[in-house]
Motif scaffolding. Sequence first.
Motif, mmCIF file in Angstrom:
data_model
loop_
_atom_site.group_PDB
_atom_site.id
_atom_site.type_symbol
_atom_site.label_atom_id
_atom_site.label_comp_id
_atom_site.label_asym_id
_atom_site.label_seq_id
_atom_site.Cartn_x
_atom_site.Cartn_y
_atom_site.Cartn_z
ATOM 1 N N THR A 72 -7.913 6.444 -3.500
ATOM 2 C CA THR A 72 -8.896 5.523 -2.916
ATOM 3 C C THR A 72 -9.456 4.570 -3.967
ATOM 4 O OG1 THR A 72 -10.744 7.056 -3.197
ATOM 5 C CG2 THR A 72 -9.611 7.073 -1.063
ATOM 6 N N HIS A 73 -9.353 4.923 -5.243
ATOM 7 C CA HIS A 73 -9.775 4.001 -6.306
ATOM 8 C C HIS A 73 -8.785 2.853 -6.441
ATOM 9 C CE1 HIS A 73 -13.022 6.604 -7.468
ATOM 10 N NE2 HIS A 73 -12.197 7.617 -7.563
ATOM 11 N N THR B 189 -8.125 11.296 -2.851
ATOM 12 C CA THR B 189 -9.406 10.767 -3.318
ATOM 13 C C THR B 189 -9.206 9.830 -4.502
ATOM 14 O OG1 THR B 189 -10.481 12.774 -2.569
ATOM 15 C CG2 THR B 189 -11.714 11.394 -4.081
ATOM 16 N N ILE C 47 -5.269 7.947 3.745
ATOM 17 C CA ILE C 47 -4.219 8.047 2.731
ATOM 18 C C ILE C 47 -3.417 9.327 2.927
ATOM 19 C CG2 ILE C 47 -3.812 8.335 0.249
ATOM 20 C CD1 ILE C 47 -6.184 6.326 -0.123
ATOM 21 N N PRO D 81 -9.316 0.830 -2.353
ATOM 22 C CA PRO D 81 -10.703 1.144 -1.991
ATOM 23 C C PRO D 81 -11.057 0.921 -0.524
ATOM 24 C CG PRO D 81 -10.606 -0.849 -3.331
ATOM 25 C CD PRO D 81 -9.224 -0.281 -3.290
ATOM 26 N N HIS D 82 -10.266 0.165 0.199
ATOM 27 C CA HIS D 82 -10.560 -0.087 1.613
ATOM 28 C C HIS D 82 -9.967 0.991 2.516
ATOM 29 C CE1 HIS D 82 -6.770 -1.895 0.511
ATOM 30 N NE2 HIS D 82 -6.390 -1.774 1.764
ATOM 31 N N ARG D 83 -9.319 1.992 1.926
ATOM 32 C CA ARG D 83 -8.746 3.112 2.683
ATOM 33 C C ARG D 83 -9.488 4.398 2.352
ATOM 34 N NH1 ARG D 83 -5.469 1.153 6.696
ATOM 35 N NH2 ARG D 83 -4.101 -0.444 5.847
ATOM 36 N N THR D 84 -9.656 5.248 3.361
ATOM 37 C CA THR D 84 -10.337 6.521 3.153
ATOM 38 C C THR D 84 -9.320 7.580 2.726
ATOM 39 O OG1 THR D 84 -10.018 7.263 5.430
ATOM 40 C CG2 THR D 84 -12.014 5.962 4.959
ATOM 41 N N PRO D 85 -9.788 8.673 2.102
ATOM 42 C CA PRO D 85 -8.860 9.746 1.741
ATOM 43 C C PRO D 85 -8.105 10.285 2.958
ATOM 44 C CG PRO D 85 -10.934 10.069 0.612
ATOM 45 C CD PRO D 85 -11.124 8.921 1.569
ATOM 46 N N GLU E 15 0.832 -1.203 0.000
ATOM 47 C CA GLU E 15 0.000 0.000 0.000
ATOM 48 C C GLU E 15 0.870 1.257 0.000
ATOM 49 O OE1 GLU E 15 -4.053 -1.284 2.321
ATOM 50 O OE2 GLU E 15 -2.237 -0.975 3.523
#
Length: 165
Positions: free
Chosen positions: A55-56, A52, A66, A59-63, A38
Amino acid sequence: MRTHELQKLLPGRSRQSIAKKRGTTGFTYRRPPFTQGEDEEIRRAAPTKGATAITHILPHRTPWEINKRAQELGIKLFNYHDKPLTIIGEPLADAIRQRAREDGLSMRGLDAELNTGGYFTNCAALRVRRGSGPYMPNIRKAIEFFDAELVTGPDGTITIDWKDF
């Protein structure tokens, strides 16, 4: 499990009630630590993507997660506002857009301040594509806002005098 995952299993319960019950019983959710993979994905995507967009990829992490992880790793994520301003091809509108950027105003902020209905955000560029000239009432509003003036050159070209001291 996350609160929203528990909510699917407990229909009729709100997120707040689930979160409160978790807090009183001591069953809290902890995010798993970031893996090396990651971290590598964040490093690879950072020059061209913001949190943002990443996150694509993750996908299991929020902005927010990150952004925090990028800070911990000393990585600067792509920031749209660092991107150079697009030249639209209308000299007066381009000059006003550049001045607004230098003064820290976004194009939407400029349009909102001047009540120009999106002219500097996108309408000026559309007018250029159609072959229309600048919409002078909005140009004049901006000239007045920046305390500048329009100057006509000897060859008939109109420019802006910013009156900077």
